[in-house]
Motif scaffolding. Structure first.
Motif, short mmCIF file in Angstrom:
data_model
loop_
_atom_site.label_atom_id
_atom_site.label_comp_id
_atom_site.label_asym_id
_atom_site.label_seq_id
_atom_site.Cartn_x
_atom_site.Cartn_y
_atom_site.Cartn_z
N PHE A 47 46.37 36.16 49.87
CA PHE A 47 47.21 37.10 49.12
C PHE A 47 46.46 38.41 48.84
O PHE A 47 46.80 39.15 47.93
CB PHE A 47 47.63 36.50 47.78
CG PHE A 47 48.78 35.53 47.87
CD1 PHE A 47 49.72 35.61 48.88
CD2 PHE A 47 48.93 34.52 46.93
CE1 PHE A 47 50.79 34.72 48.96
CE2 PHE A 47 49.99 33.63 46.98
CZ PHE A 47 50.92 33.72 48.01
N SER A 48 45.43 38.69 49.61
CA SER A 48 44.63 39.90 49.37
C SER A 48 45.47 41.17 49.55
O SER A 48 46.42 41.20 50.34
CB SER A 48 43.44 39.93 50.32
OG SER A 48 42.55 38.86 50.04
N LEU A 55 48.63 34.04 37.98
CA LEU A 55 48.25 32.94 38.88
C LEU A 55 48.85 31.60 38.47
O LEU A 55 48.57 30.58 39.09
CB LEU A 55 46.71 32.81 38.92
CG LEU A 55 45.95 34.04 39.39
CD1 LEU A 55 44.46 33.72 39.50
CD2 LEU A 55 46.49 34.55 40.73
N LEU A 67 41.44 30.22 48.71
CA LEU A 67 42.36 31.18 48.07
C LEU A 67 41.75 32.58 48.12
O LEU A 67 40.65 32.81 47.60
CB LEU A 67 42.60 30.77 46.61
CG LEU A 67 43.48 31.68 45.77
CD1 LEU A 67 44.88 31.82 46.38
CD2 LEU A 67 43.59 31.15 44.34
N LEU A 69 42.27 36.39 47.06
CA LEU A 69 43.02 37.25 46.13
C LEU A 69 42.37 38.62 45.97
O LEU A 69 42.60 39.30 44.96
CB LEU A 69 43.12 36.56 44.77
CG LEU A 69 44.00 35.31 44.69
CD1 LEU A 69 43.71 34.55 43.40
CD2 LEU A 69 45.47 35.69 44.76
N ASN A 72 43.86 42.75 44.02
CA ASN A 72 45.17 42.58 43.41
C ASN A 72 45.15 43.22 42.03
O ASN A 72 44.35 44.12 41.77
CB ASN A 72 45.54 41.11 43.36
CG ASN A 72 46.23 40.62 44.63
OD1 ASN A 72 47.43 40.76 44.80
ND2 ASN A 72 45.45 40.07 45.55
N LEU A 94 37.89 36.84 44.81
CA LEU A 94 38.57 37.47 43.68
C LEU A 94 38.09 38.91 43.43
O LEU A 94 38.56 39.59 42.53
CB LEU A 94 38.33 36.63 42.42
CG LEU A 94 39.19 36.86 41.18
CD1 LEU A 94 40.67 36.64 41.47
CD2 LEU A 94 38.73 35.93 40.05
N ASN A 97 39.30 43.11 41.68
CA ASN A 97 40.38 42.99 40.72
C ASN A 97 39.89 43.54 39.38
O ASN A 97 38.68 43.50 39.10
CB ASN A 97 40.78 41.52 40.55
CG ASN A 97 41.80 41.07 41.58
OD1 ASN A 97 42.99 41.27 41.45
ND2 ASN A 97 41.30 40.44 42.64
#
Length: 254
Positions: A47-48, A55, A67, A69, A72, A94, A97
């Motif tokens: 979902f980058s 979430l 996962l 991300l 975002n 992650l 972000n």
């Protein structure tokens, strides 16, 4: 933009949602991923480069192992609360972000403290040393995020879970007294620490290496009280591996 059922099936080339194993929605302008609640067998999600901030829909993806991300709109690390229930999650990206905040070390330690089963975070392998340090420097997240604006990627919930309003994460553990340490040792059927071998954590501490070791040791001993039988067995196995590695190193040096 909301991720729809038809879009998921088309991208994954699947006939039904429970047949979706991998999903790549990189750069799709997504903000709503509620459909993930209906993906029980999903294993890899990308979902980058989207606009995702919530979430919660991921907490039912019990087979999720990877996962992505990156980039975002995740504003608070409290969102990790929903990932703590995923037993197979091993890879998380992650970075980039808002929740990463201004302190990269604090960010990484907090993620690893709450997701200790990760093998790779932000494309960087996780080490055993980091997992140990995360018990000291990371902030434990015990509640879901409050849906309100946050500053610098750290919500009030995350801040309040730290030890004291102005203290660094884990400082409550680091300032424990000799008596408290020995009390913990006693509960674990371990010998008490002699006073002459105990290092205080005052500002006059000069031996940084010893201080760091004692900080980590006290944190581990205090947290061990919260573990069940399965958790203690994992600790025992990890310690055994570490001791074998040290013994092997000593033999090679001799």
């Amino acid at each position: 933009m909301r991720l729809s059922r038809s879009a998921v099936l088309a991208q994954a080339k699947a006939a039904a949602l429970d047949g979706v194993r991998r999903l790549n929605c990189w750069g799709s302008h997504l903000t709503d991923i509620s459909i993930c609640r209906d993906l029980p067998n999903i294993e890899v999600i990308t979902f980058s480069v989207n606009g995702i901030s919530d979430l919660e829909p991921l907490h039912q993806c019990q087979n999720l192992s990877e996962l992505y991300l990156r980039k975002n709109n995740i504003t608070s690390l409290d969102e990790l609360f929903y990932l703590k229930t995923l037993p197979r999650l091993r890879v998380l990206w992650l970075a980039e972000n808002p929740c990463c905040g201004p302190d990269p070390h604090r960010y990484r330690m907090t993620v690893l403290r709450n997701l200790p089963s990760l093998q790779k975070l932000d494309n960087q392998a996780v080490t055993e040393e980091e997992l140990s340090q995360a018990l000291v420097d990371g902030v434990e997240i015990t509640a879901p995020p409050a849906r309100r604006s946050v500053e610098s990627g750290w919500s009030e919930g995350t801040a309040s879970s730290a030890a004291g309003s102005t203290a660094e994460p884990g400082s409550q553990l680091l300032t424990c007294s000799l008596e408290e340490t020995n009390k913990t040792q006693e509960e674990l059927d371990m010998k008490p620490v002699p006073r002459d071998k105990y290092s205080s954590f005052s500002s006059q501490e000069t031996d940084c290496s010893c201080k760091k070791r004692n900080n980590v040791l006290d944190a581990i001993l205090l947290l061990m009280k919260e573990l069940d039988t399965e958790g203690l067995e994992i600790i025992q196995q990890t310690v055994a591996r570490r001791l074998q590695a040290f013994q092997k190193k000593e033999l090679q040096e001799e």
